[in-house]
Enzyme design. Structure first.
Site, PDB file in Angstrom:
ATOM      1  CB  ALA A  60      19.748  30.330  71.335  1.00  0.00           C
ATOM      2  CD  GLN A 114      20.087  32.457  82.793  1.00  0.00           C
ATOM      3  OE1 GLN A 114      19.636  33.293  83.573  1.00  0.00           O
ATOM      4  NE2 GLN A 114      19.310  31.629  82.139  1.00  0.00           N
ATOM      5  CG  ASP A 160      16.874  32.504  73.490  1.00  0.00           C
ATOM      6  OD1 ASP A 160      17.048  33.597  74.057  1.00  0.00           O
ATOM      7  OD2 ASP A 160      17.480  31.472  73.820  1.00  0.00           O
TER       8      ASP A 160
END
Ligand code: MRU
Length: 344
Positions: free
Chosen positions: A51, A193, A234
């Protein structure tokens, strides 16, 4: 980045040079963006992700657009703002950074490249400072439970931010104080990730990391002495609900079941006070192909459909603390978040 020569977001006044996060850790390669459209493409295609990092990149994207319209009326940048805003829907940092750049542009009254560049650099630098501060605040909370194992999800480190990291920043600060036995990092399907980025950053910092399959989290919480789950965000809404990488909500439910504390670390640029609750957050759905194949190899039958929401919403009541650079909200709710808002 801490303890690393790798810089995920590089700005050289004329180009934005982004570390291609899709091919880490095997390959360290950079993508050069010379206009806002290529920055939007890099955000959409996950060259840069996380983000805060996409907000910072979008701000530099505005500067690239400005270079082609120097001295023009602010309206000349409107199509470029639009293309950047359409790159990804869930992380509010993207829209926050674009709004801040637009506000500066309006103050200036015409496209002033140098002033816009200063604003983008400030956004970048402030994010790093926020992370360093959050690291200390989050580590203070971990200190209350003593040394233990921490479980984290997705990537929230230097690669996902302006540097140091949000949740990973908290882990880094806690580790410096000797509070981290080891970190369990969820691999974070489908983009991995956790496996590719978080484990890589932790190894570089020599923080002990055990990678786990996402579905191992319940077993690990039950049997491996996890004291805290620490994740990023986020988008956080006015009542303290948190959108984060898909799988975060399950972790919060599991943490409550197993008496494990649950912390969200995010800069105030991740808070969207315009939305009253998490049900209003747009949840990005990405392609079926991301689930049906792995590193280019098909793993599912042709006829199977796939559903690929990439974020979920954790309700505030499952969260023990939201840590921001402005302060900590314990047991977040509408009132606690309002106090944080008024503290700016
Ligand atoms: O889809 P991504 O990789 O852009 O996901 C965003 C994230 O990095 C995470 O959700 C993270 O926990 C919040 S951003 C530090």
């Amino acid at each position: 980045m801490t303890n690393s020569s790798v810089t995920p977001i590089r700005w050289n006044h004329q180009e934005l040079i982004l570390l291609d996060q899709r091919i880490l850790p095997a390959t360290e390669s950079y993508v050069t963006c010379r206009d806002a459209e290529s920055v939007a493409g890099a955000i959409r295609d996950m060259v840069v992700r996380g983000a805060p990092a996409i907000g910072i990149s979008a701000a530099y994207g505005v500067v690239l657009a400005a270079r082609a319209h120097s001295g023009s009326h602010p309206g000349a940048l409107e199509p470029h703002f639009k293309v950047l805003a359409e790159s990804r829907p869930t992380a509010v940092n993207l829209f926050w950074a674009l709004d801040r750049m637009k506000k500066r542009l309006e103050e200036l009254g015409s496209v002033d490249v140098q002033a816009l560049e200063q604003e983008a650099i400030a956004i970048h630098q402030e994010d790093l400072q926020a992370n360093l501060h959050m690291g200390e605040l989050g580590a203070d909370l971990i200190a209350e439970s003593g040394k233990g194992n921490i479980l984290t999800h997705c990537n929230t480190g230097s690669l996902a931010t302006g540097g140091y990291g949000t949740a990973l920043g908290v882990i880094r600060s806690a580790n410096k104080r000797g509070l981290v036995e080891k970190v369990f990092a969820d691999e974070t399907r489908p983009w991995l990730q956790g496996a590719r980025l978080t484990a890589w950053e932790l190894c570089q910092d020599e923080i002990p990391v055990h990678l786990i399959a996402d579905s191992a989290a319940a077993h690990v919480m039950k049997t491996c002495g996890v004291t805290w789950v620490v994740v990023g965000a986020d988008r956080i809404t006015a009542n303290g609900d948190v959108a984060n990488k898909i799988g975060t909500y399950s972790l919060a439910v599991l943490a409550r079941q197993h008496g494990v504390k649950f912390m969200v670390a995010a800069p105030s640029s991740t808070i969207d006070f315009n939305l009253s609750s998490g049900k209003d957050i747009p949840i990005e759905e990405r392609t079926e192909q991301e689930l049906k194949s792995l590193q280019g190899v098909t793993i599912a039958p042709e006829g199977a459909r796939a559903f690929n929401p990439v974020f979920d919403v954790t309700p505030a009541h499952l969260i023990d603390a939201i840590v921001t650079e402005r302060g900590v909200v314990q047991a977040p709710d509408l009132d606690g978040m309002a106090v944080l808002r008024s503290s700016s």
